[in-house]
Enzyme design. Sequence first.
Site, PDB file in Angstrom:
ATOM      1  CB  THR A 122     -11.175 -43.330   1.768  1.00 14.40           C
ATOM      2  OG1 THR A 122     -10.892 -44.713   1.538  1.00 14.40           O
ATOM      3  CG2 THR A 122     -10.071 -42.730   2.619  1.00 14.40           C
ATOM      4  CG  PHE A 153      -8.018 -51.857   5.000  1.00 17.24           C
ATOM      5  CD1 PHE A 153      -7.091 -50.856   5.200  1.00 17.24           C
ATOM      6  CD2 PHE A 153      -9.090 -51.953   5.877  1.00 17.24           C
ATOM      7  CE1 PHE A 153      -7.212 -49.961   6.254  1.00 17.24           C
ATOM      8  CE2 PHE A 153      -9.226 -51.065   6.941  1.00 17.24           C
ATOM      9  CZ  PHE A 153      -8.277 -50.067   7.131  1.00 17.24           C
ATOM     10  CG  LEU A 154     -10.884 -53.153  -2.049  1.00 15.27           C
ATOM     11  CD1 LEU A 154     -10.399 -52.653  -3.407  1.00 15.27           C
ATOM     12  CD2 LEU A 154     -12.342 -53.590  -2.142  1.00 15.27           C
ATOM     13  CG  LEU A 251      10.767 -54.265   1.945  1.00 11.53           C
ATOM     14  CD1 LEU A 251      11.722 -55.281   2.561  1.00 11.53           C
ATOM     15  CD2 LEU A 251      10.899 -52.919   2.642  1.00 11.53           C
ATOM     16  CB  ALA A 253      13.318 -49.597  -5.574  1.00 12.37           C
ATOM     17  CB  CYS A 261      -5.818 -46.248  -2.071  1.00 14.43           C
ATOM     18  SG  CYS A 261      -7.386 -47.119  -2.190  1.00 14.43           S
ATOM     19  CE  LYS A 264      -9.514 -41.275  -3.053  1.00 11.98           C
ATOM     20  NZ  LYS A 264     -10.119 -41.366  -1.703  1.00 11.98           N
ATOM     21  NE  ARG A 328      -9.234 -44.946 -10.017  1.00 11.37           N
ATOM     22  CZ  ARG A 328     -10.198 -45.372  -9.210  1.00 11.37           C
ATOM     23  NH1 ARG A 328     -10.931 -44.499  -8.532  1.00 11.37           N
ATOM     24  NH2 ARG A 328     -10.436 -46.674  -9.078  1.00 11.37           N
TER      25      ARG A 328
END
Length: 457
Positions: A122, A153-154, A251, A253, A261, A264, A328
């Site tokens: 990215t 897009f994993l 959706l 909460a 991802c 960052k 992370r």
Amino acid sequence: MYKISVVGTGYVGLVAGVCFAEVGHQVTCVDIDEQKVNILKQGISPIYEAGLEELMQKNYAAGRLNFTTDYIQAYKDADAIFIGVGTPEQPDGSANLSYIATVARQIAETIEKDCLVVVKSTVPVGTNDKVEQFINDFLINDVRVEVASNPEFLAQGTAVRDTLEAARIIIGTDSKWAEEMLMKIYEPFNLPIVSVSRRSAEMIKYAANDFLALKISYMNDIANLCELVGADIQDVARGMSFDERIGSKFLNAGIGYGGSCFPKDTKALDYLARQNGYELRTVKAAITVNDDQKTILYRKASNRLITFDGLKVAVLGLTFKPGTDDLREAPSLENIPLLLERGAQVYAYDPVGSDNFRQKFPENEYKIKYVKKPEEALSGANVCFIFTEWDEIKAVKPEVYQSMMRTPLVYDGRNIYEIQEMKDAGVEYYSIGRQAVENKNIKLSNTHNTTHCLYSA
């Protein structure tokens, strides 16, 4: 089939390399860490990811997949080189592109035939233009080299499935030659391919991830308001989910997004906007909401308790989500230091993340103990925090909290229990966006076993 080299054996690079081999390409994965390469050759995956190790062993045994530190041999006659190295966040929110630059120069000084360089990492919009120029500036041999964008897009925990069964593959190219070659590489996957310009592909990655982050922060913001006005966020989410324009995903909460991802990428896009004289107010709001949401349970508990000093605190879940050992931006990394600073004695459980957490918070330096079962953490505990919705944690029955804890006081950041079942079990229970189960009669001193303390005063 093509001869492909993949640079980097983290989540992006290793999963891509294994999946390319799975569909028939000849793949060499390159990493600078010799110890890591040796582990990979033994068939051991350095990351916890469902199905990855099995496919890695299968394709290595079949001779389609190899691992090396020798980038010269790996790059010189490759048809395509996929870059999957890290682009870590810098203090100002920008992406650190030093690893990309190092690999680009190595490629320029090594390749001996026409080659397509594909950036999966990215990167900010416009980076691939610079990478192509950088490679051509240092190119030694008279060969054709072009750069393409192919963002991943994993999702961690489902990375193999997300690659082999992707909703779409995004490719960004600036020539017909690069486009046709990249489409042929992905042809065996038999998946929809969206072909755009390089800059559009770079932006798609940020736009997609930041949209999902926005959705999460919006639901968390609504959840906090639900608590104040007496609504139930799960009822609200269910009612919203039937609208096809909204959909049913993202959706839930909770206590914020984490991982490699969303945190960052939101900060990087915010930085990119500011660098171009524009303010992305929606993305900035998502970042602010998420930062506040991560410690909302700690703040609730601080209002309920006089002190954490000397209390046994059970923490269930350390990773940022189930199905991965990745810490992370995990809520545990925000909350456990606060608890330790306040004098808590933390007993932490996670089915796969404890070893990684132990490296940051070793038992011989902090008042923390890592346990093998949730019940070990709960036994004699004064308060419990749930940070990750692992199946092993969801399997704990409400009555276990009541019977094992010194005070059945639970703060659930993932809404894994029904309000009524915790109430029926006699558990004081606080979650996100829902009615609290308060019990003013529960006291911190009762007849439960008090021999849990690890540390003397």
